[in-house]
Scaffold this motif. Structure first.
Motif, PDB file in Angstrom:
ATOM      1  N   SER A  81      -3.456  -6.591  -6.526  1.00 58.81           N
ATOM      2  CA  SER A  81      -3.479  -8.109  -6.678  1.00 58.81           C
ATOM      3  C   SER A  81      -4.706  -8.851  -6.322  1.00 58.81           C
ATOM      4  O   SER A  81      -4.822  -9.953  -5.742  1.00 58.81           O
ATOM      5  CB  SER A  81      -2.473  -8.424  -5.405  1.00 58.81           C
ATOM      6  N   ASN A  82      -5.979  -8.015  -6.789  1.00 58.65           N
ATOM      7  CA  ASN A  82      -7.212  -8.693  -6.579  1.00 58.65           C
ATOM      8  C   ASN A  82      -7.728  -8.634  -5.098  1.00 58.65           C
ATOM      9  O   ASN A  82      -8.870  -9.538  -4.716  1.00 58.65           O
ATOM     10  CB  ASN A  82      -7.171  -9.759  -7.363  1.00 58.65           C
ATOM     11  N   GLN A  83      -7.142  -8.213  -4.197  1.00 52.96           N
ATOM     12  CA  GLN A  83      -7.463  -8.077  -2.896  1.00 52.96           C
ATOM     13  C   GLN A  83      -6.847  -6.995  -2.138  1.00 52.96           C
ATOM     14  O   GLN A  83      -5.779  -6.370  -2.778  1.00 52.96           O
ATOM     15  CB  GLN A  83      -6.995  -9.370  -2.021  1.00 52.96           C
ATOM     16  N   LEU A  84      -7.296  -6.257  -1.093  1.00 50.53           N
ATOM     17  CA  LEU A  84      -6.869  -5.042  -0.515  1.00 50.53           C
ATOM     18  C   LEU A  84      -5.429  -5.513   0.170  1.00 50.53           C
ATOM     19  O   LEU A  84      -5.374  -6.552   0.979  1.00 50.53           O
ATOM     20  CB  LEU A  84      -7.659  -4.493   0.506  1.00 50.53           C
ATOM     21  N   VAL A  85      -4.366  -4.915  -0.246  1.00 51.80           N
ATOM     22  CA  VAL A  85      -3.066  -5.207   0.427  1.00 51.80           C
ATOM     23  C   VAL A  85      -2.304  -3.876   0.726  1.00 51.80           C
ATOM     24  O   VAL A  85      -2.460  -2.741   0.012  1.00 51.80           O
ATOM     25  CB  VAL A  85      -2.502  -5.915  -0.746  1.00 51.80           C
ATOM     26  N   THR A  86      -1.718  -3.686   1.763  1.00 49.84           N
ATOM     27  CA  THR A  86      -0.807  -2.518   2.282  1.00 49.84           C
ATOM     28  C   THR A  86       0.240  -2.814   1.549  1.00 49.84           C
ATOM     29  O   THR A  86       1.101  -3.657   1.444  1.00 49.84           O
ATOM     30  CB  THR A  86      -0.740  -2.449   3.619  1.00 49.84           C
ATOM     31  N   GLU A  87       0.643  -1.644   0.594  1.00 45.99           N
ATOM     32  CA  GLU A  87       1.846  -1.591  -0.279  1.00 45.99           C
ATOM     33  C   GLU A  87       2.993  -0.549   0.268  1.00 45.99           C
ATOM     34  O   GLU A  87       4.095  -0.828  -0.361  1.00 45.99           O
ATOM     35  CB  GLU A  87       1.527  -1.422  -1.577  1.00 45.99           C
ATOM     36  N   GLY A  88       2.551   0.228   1.169  1.00 42.16           N
ATOM     37  CA  GLY A  88       3.570   1.242   1.451  1.00 42.16           C
ATOM     38  C   GLY A  88       3.126   2.253   2.312  1.00 42.16           C
ATOM     39  O   GLY A  88       1.833   2.368   2.633  1.00 42.16           O
ATOM     40  N   GLY A  89       4.107   3.454   2.209  1.00 42.19           N
ATOM     41  CA  GLY A  89       3.450   4.797   2.988  1.00 42.19           C
ATOM     42  C   GLY A  89       4.517   5.733   2.654  1.00 42.19           C
ATOM     43  O   GLY A  89       5.412   5.572   1.793  1.00 42.19           O
ATOM     44  N   SER A  90       4.185   6.784   3.205  1.00 41.08           N
ATOM     45  CA  SER A  90       5.128   7.957   3.035  1.00 41.08           C
ATOM     46  C   SER A  90       4.965   9.294   4.111  1.00 41.08           C
ATOM     47  O   SER A  90       4.105   8.950   4.960  1.00 41.08           O
ATOM     48  CB  SER A  90       4.684   8.971   1.931  1.00 41.08           C
ATOM     49  N   PHE A  91       6.064   9.779   4.220  1.00 40.57           N
ATOM     50  CA  PHE A  91       6.309  10.864   5.119  1.00 40.57           C
ATOM     51  C   PHE A  91       6.375  12.093   4.283  1.00 40.57           C
ATOM     52  O   PHE A  91       7.367  12.425   3.476  1.00 40.57           O
ATOM     53  CB  PHE A  91       7.469  10.728   6.053  1.00 40.57           C
ATOM     54  N   TYR A  92       5.721  13.480   4.843  1.00 38.11           N
ATOM     55  CA  TYR A  92       5.653  14.621   4.165  1.00 38.11           C
ATOM     56  C   TYR A  92       5.766  15.830   5.078  1.00 38.11           C
ATOM     57  O   TYR A  92       5.491  15.481   6.116  1.00 38.11           O
ATOM     58  CB  TYR A  92       4.522  14.575   3.297  1.00 38.11           C
ATOM     59  N   THR A  93       6.752  16.640   4.568  1.00 41.16           N
ATOM     60  CA  THR A  93       6.542  17.828   5.472  1.00 41.16           C
ATOM     61  C   THR A  93       6.717  19.183   4.608  1.00 41.16           C
ATOM     62  O   THR A  93       7.128  19.003   3.498  1.00 41.16           O
ATOM     63  CB  THR A  93       7.965  18.055   6.224  1.00 41.16           C
ATOM     64  N   LYS A  94       6.086  20.207   5.140  1.00 39.95           N
ATOM     65  CA  LYS A  94       5.905  21.518   4.367  1.00 39.95           C
ATOM     66  C   LYS A  94       6.415  22.891   5.379  1.00 39.95           C
ATOM     67  O   LYS A  94       6.064  22.736   6.371  1.00 39.95           O
ATOM     68  CB  LYS A  94       4.710  21.793   3.925  1.00 39.95           C
ATOM     69  N   TYR A  95       7.396  23.402   4.454  1.00 40.75           N
ATOM     70  CA  TYR A  95       7.680  24.696   5.328  1.00 40.75           C
ATOM     71  C   TYR A  95       7.224  26.168   4.896  1.00 40.75           C
ATOM     72  O   TYR A  95       7.786  26.270   3.674  1.00 40.75           O
ATOM     73  CB  TYR A  95       9.199  24.652   5.517  1.00 40.75           C
TER      74      TYR A  95
END
Length: 269
Positions: A81-95
């Motif tokens: 959007s022509n400027q730094l914007v926080t758009e989201g996130g994620s959670f990850y796990t590995k076994y």
């Protein structure tokens, strides 16, 4: 103390083992138990439909619960959007559910899963929940280490949802895909260990692909990279991603990665 133990193991084996630390894929190995890894991920990709570059800043924190289980949280920040914007996130796990270790080699297998949320506009057919789409991914990865060479491959199922609150997933696009990767990494320096403080230099090449299950549209990319590891604890990644073939719309398929990674060992101490 942990780094000293790892160094003594390398000396006793009389062979240097390759680092299993790829740039765009995860191997079957985990972050060490009771350790915290911080990764500052950055990418600069050339826009296909307009001038300029698409910049993504995605810091992540990974915690090793034990030798078999790790957890990761990531944030997504971009300049679409022509400027730094926080758009989201994620959670990850590995076994890691299988491991076979030998003196100069090992083979490991793991299952992984990720859930992401994102509020950005949906602008391409490629499904990418790491920074673009809300959705989930689940799959398996296998990694073989032979002396200085690491080979890793994964397959996963990825599903996209609406990017709430403003961007429903388009009805004319497939919302689920099969992902597949093949990665090679080789330790180039040092030729022989004399101290765990030595700088390690790894070169690698990764192949990353996706097929939309509903319509068969696909892409395959190649990612050559060089990696520097300092004091067995800090890491610098430099990589370039190039589209080899594609039958789908992608907004910015080609560009650079720049990652800074640091591990805090043995937090309980």
């Amino acid at each position: 103390m942990r780094k000293i133990i790892l160094f003594l193991i390398a000396i006793s084996s009389q062979n240097i083992t390759s680092q299993e630390l790829f740039v765009v894929t995860d191997p079957a190995s985990n972050v060490p138990a009771n350790s915290l890894a911080v990764n500052v991920m950055q990418s600069f990709f050339k826009e296909e439909m307009k001038s300029g570059y698409n910049y993504h800043f995605m810091p992540e924190v990974t915690y090793g619960l034990n030798k078999n289980i790790m957890f990761r949280a990531s944030a997504f920040i971009s300049n679409r959007s022509n400027q730094l914007v926080t758009e989201g996130g994620s959670f990850y796990t590995k076994y890691r559910f299988y491991s076979s270790d030998d003196l100069n080699s090992h083979f490991r297998m793991a299952a992984f899963g990720r859930y992401s949320f994102n509020n950005a506009d949906i602008h391409q057919e490629q499904i990418e929940i790491l920074g673009h789409n809300t959705g989930f991914e689940g799959g398996f990865v296998a990694t073989k280490l032979i002396k200085k060479l690491a080979i890793s491959s994964s397959v996963s199922f990825e599903k996209a949802f609406d990017n709430k609150p403003d961007y429903p997933f388009p009805d004319n696009m497939g919302d689920n895909a099969t992902n597949y990767t093949l990665s090679f990494g080789k330790l180039m320096y040092p030729k022989k260990y004399t101290s765990y403080k030595q700088t390690n230099i790894n070169v690698m090449v990764e192949f990353v692909g996706q097929t939309i299950n509903e319509n068969g549209k696909s892409y395959i990319d190649v990612v050559p990279a060089i990696q520097f590891i300092f004091n067995s604890q800090a890491r610098l990644d430099l990589a370039y991603r190039q589209e080899l073939l594609s039958s789908m719309v992608r907004s910015a398929p080609n560009g650079f990665y720049f990652n800074l990674y640091y591990t805090f060992f043995d937090l309980t101490k």
